[in-house]
Design an enzyme around this catalytic site. Structure first.
Site, short mmCIF file in Angstrom:
data_model
loop_
_atom_site.label_atom_id
_atom_site.label_comp_id
_atom_site.label_asym_id
_atom_site.label_seq_id
_atom_site.Cartn_x
_atom_site.Cartn_y
_atom_site.Cartn_z
N ASN A 1 -15.39 11.39 -20.34
CA ASN A 1 -14.86 10.98 -19.04
C ASN A 1 -14.07 12.16 -18.50
O ASN A 1 -13.16 12.64 -19.17
CB ASN A 1 -13.95 9.74 -19.23
N GLU B 1 -7.07 0.54 6.96
CA GLU B 1 -7.54 -0.20 5.79
C GLU B 1 -8.75 -1.08 6.15
O GLU B 1 -9.71 -1.18 5.39
CB GLU B 1 -6.38 -1.06 5.24
N LYS C 1 -12.34 -0.80 4.36
CA LYS C 1 -12.94 -1.95 3.67
C LYS C 1 -14.35 -2.20 4.16
O LYS C 1 -15.27 -2.41 3.38
CB LYS C 1 -12.05 -3.16 3.93
N GLU D 1 -16.81 0.60 2.98
CA GLU D 1 -17.16 0.73 1.56
C GLU D 1 -18.02 -0.41 1.05
O GLU D 1 -18.81 -0.19 0.13
CB GLU D 1 -15.91 0.92 0.69
C1 F6R Z 1 -10.61 0.89 -1.60
C2 F6R Z 1 -10.14 1.27 -2.91
C3 F6R Z 1 -9.80 2.70 -3.16
C4 F6R Z 1 -8.55 2.80 -4.06
C5 F6R Z 1 -8.30 4.27 -4.43
C6 F6R Z 1 -7.04 4.43 -5.25
O1 F6R Z 1 -10.88 -0.47 -1.53
O2 F6R Z 1 -10.05 0.46 -3.79
O3 F6R Z 1 -9.61 3.38 -1.97
O4 F6R Z 1 -7.47 2.25 -3.38
O5 F6R Z 1 -9.39 4.77 -5.15
O6 F6R Z 1 -7.13 3.75 -6.45
P1 F6R Z 1 -5.84 3.38 -7.28
O7 F6R Z 1 -5.07 2.41 -6.48
O8 F6R Z 1 -6.37 2.80 -8.56
O9 F6R Z 1 -5.08 4.65 -7.49
#
Ligand code: F6R
Length: 608
Positions: free
Chosen positions: A98, A480, A484, A487
């Site tokens: 990873n 946002e 949404k 995506e």
């Molecule tokens: C959109 C979404 C992504 C996450 C981004 C950050 O729906 O889920 O834009 O918000 O990849 O991820 P985290 O919050 O896990 O750092």
């Protein structure tokens, strides 16, 4: 990104590896594979696409080995084909990875010049050949890994399996997370505690630069200097139950509907209901009165939560806030002042750019506070103060309940900061806290807009582009909303500050362009109405998300009015997030996309 798992077991491990990979699918789902030691040699099964394809492959050609490694992939180098799927292997060693090996081109050239035969386009395969080259020279597996690791540039979590070594697995970590699981005469490696939850709750996390040699009876951890080190053993709170969809068609629908409850839990953690005060974390290592500036960094949806919080901190606490996407912040060399506060926001707590931003802020001498949904995550462990969101596991790749819980935490923190700085009186605080206490109930009421939004989605699904507009705290929510929709429905969408419309995007408006206007009846409502007039005058189709007063006063013909309950204006984004999410969700359902696992995305982005 990608998820990795390794098991040194007592019986066949292939099915267990797949079970664990199901819990890691949030890290990638474009291909998957496992490798086990079958007698004297390594055997692999790999498949393009979702895990069910790998399961079918294993059904046709089962594996019996008691030691094995597995991988679920989010492609970075090379298309998501079976050939590029992990594990990558030579006759002597198999590896899952990873992260990204940045110097893979030079390593590959070097290895090819000495006869290594590559079969994939991945960066990872160099790791297998590099370790193999030392094994060929007669080095032990431990030595081969020890000599290889310093040559790898970039970020990685690795798990290795070796031909002829039935009681051995090696793991290494630099940048990407890796946990060790301790079982009863069994040992495990995994990208996170959730992956290992079906097997054990006794976990320790490798630190950056660590590598570990596992046998069935234990683990020897070494740091980058080769010194044997101890890492704390923790009891993981991760549940061994795979979260299900209940009666919902998708995790995303379930998670949207859970919001009144989980936002309520989060509220109860940060608001003292008895005294009606916002509660600052105990033993805060700084005084908000000494903070001159707050720097917020995050990515994607979490970044938009931060953007809303900027308005709150500036308004309630009169604290200047800088907000940056983490991928820009980390390389911008932003001048920061020692003793100020850096806030990072992340659902997963593993986002590589956000983690780098946190580390940069720490290096610059800032206090660090994280808002995370996974309290055992790297970001949580590396921050000075952690304020967990109590959203529970979020499985849908599009973030919904984590976002509104982040907003709830940040709202409570901004109110507490305002009070601590003397900018809010006790009466102001009480009023704001009352507003926050109302939020879960108002979110439930907002869910009642679903049938109307479902009908509207049938129209939106036919469109090519959608604009979202908002002012004040509704502006980040417009961003946002557009994210949404993009995506999960793959419809192009843009979010704008409503006042920016006339500076360019208005050129796009015609009768085919739906414009979602997020405009509760607040102090900037009139201004937004003027922008709606501009849209209406050019034939744009307005979808207005507002309250009863806003709908009555709008004086612009909207295609649809989505009317939400009346509420204090300060916290509208937490409630208005619901129709915004529902619109994206139902549009995606009409379009028949893979709502919970949209193409090209992954839930946790552990590469930059
Ligand atoms: C959109 C979404 C992504 C996450 C981004 C950050 O729906 O889920 O834009 O918000 O990849 O991820 P985290 O919050 O896990 O750092």
């Amino acid at each position: 990104m990608c998820g990795i798992v390794g098991i040194l077991g007592q019986g066949p491990v292939a099915d267990l590896l797949v079970d664990s990979l199901k819990r890691l699918e949030y890290r990638g789902y474009d291909s998957a594979g496992v490798a086990t030691l079958e007698g004297e040699h390594i055997e692999r099964r790999r498949a393009e696409g979702k895990l069910r394809n790998l399961e079918a492959r294993l059904k046709d050609a089962p594996l019996q080995g008691r030691v094995g490694i597995g991988h679920t992939r989010w492609a970075t180098h090379g298309k998501p084909t079976e050939n590029n799927a992990h594990p990558h292997a030579t006759e002597r060693v198999a590896v899952v990875h990873n992260g990204i090996i940045e110097n893979f081109r030079e390593l590959r050239q070097q290895l090819e010049s000495t006869g290594a035969q590559f079969t994939s386009d991945t960066d990872t395969e160099v790791v297998a050949h590099l370790v193999n080259s030392y094994l060929e020279q007669g080095q032990s597996p431990e030595q081969a890994v020890r000599l290889s690791l310093p040559q790898l540039r970039g970020a990685f979590a690795l798990a290795f399996l070796f031909t002829g070594h039935d009681d051995l697995m090696i793991g290494a970590r630099k940048g990407s997370p890796l946990a060790i699981g301790y079982g009863d005469s069994e040992m495990y490696l995994g990208s996170d505690a959730i992956a290992l939850a079906p097997f054990t709750d006794t976990i320790s996390y490798l630190e950056d630069g660590d590598w570990v040699v596992l046998t069935r009876t234990g683990a020897v951890i070494r740091n980058a200097d080769g010194e044997v080190v101890k890492r704390e053993t923790l009891k993981s709170g991760a549940s061994s139950f795979v979260v299900d969809k209940a009666n919902f068609r998708h995790f995303m629908a379930k998670e949207i509907h859970e919001q009144p409850e989980v936002v309520g839990h989060t509220l109860a953690r940060y608001i003292d209901m008895a005294t009606e005060r916002a509660v600052l974390p105990a033993e805060l290592p700084f005084d908000f009165r000494d903070i001159q500036r707050v720097s917020i960094t995050a990515c994607g949806t979490a970044n938009y939560a931060g953007h809303v919080a900027k308005y709150w901190f500036e308004r309630f606490a009169r604290l200047p806030v800088e907000i940056d996407v983490a991928s820009e912040f980390r390389y911008r060399e932003a001048p920061l002042c020692r003793g100020d506060l850096a806030i990072v926001i992340s659902q997963s707590g593993e986002t590589a750019d956000t983690l780098a931003a946190l580390r940069y802020a720490k290096e610059q001498g800032l206090h660090t506070l994280s808002v995370v949904n996974v309290p055992t995550s790297t970001i949580a462990r590396e921050s000075e103060v952690v304020m967990p969101t109590l959203a529970g596991p979020e499985i849908g790749v599009a973030s919904t309940k984590a976002f509104t819980c982040q907003l709830m935490v940040l709202a409570a923190l901004a109110v507490a900061a305002g009070r601590a700085r003397g900018e809010l009186s006790e009466a102001d605080e009480t009023k704001l806290v009352h507003g926050l206490i109302e939020v879960p109930r108002l979110m439930s009421a907002a869910l009642a807009t679903e049938p109307q939004i479902e009908r509207l989605a049938r129209d939106i699904a036919k469109r090519q582009d959608v604009l979202y507009l908002g002012r004040g705290t509704s502006y980040p929510l417009a961003l946002e909303g557009a994210l949404k929709l993009k995506e999960i429905s793959y419809i192009h969408a843009e979010g704008y500050a409503a006042g920016e419309l006339k500076h360019g995007p208005i050129a796009l408006i015609d009768e085919n362009m739906p414009v979602v206007v997020i405009a509760p009846f607040d102090r900037v409502f009139e201004k937004t109405v003027s922008n709606m007039q501009e849209v209406a005058a050019r034939g744009g189709n307005i979808i207005l998300m507002t309250d009863a007063k806003g709908a009555a006063e709008a004086s612009v013909e909207a295609l649809v009015n989505i009317v939400l309950p009346d509420m204090p204006s300060a916290f509208t984004p937490i409630v208005y997030a619901i129709p915004v999410q529902l619109l994206a969700y139902h549009t995606a359902v009409v379009m028949g996309t893979d709502v919970d696992q949209p193409r090209n995305l992954a839930k946790s982005v552990t590469v930059e």
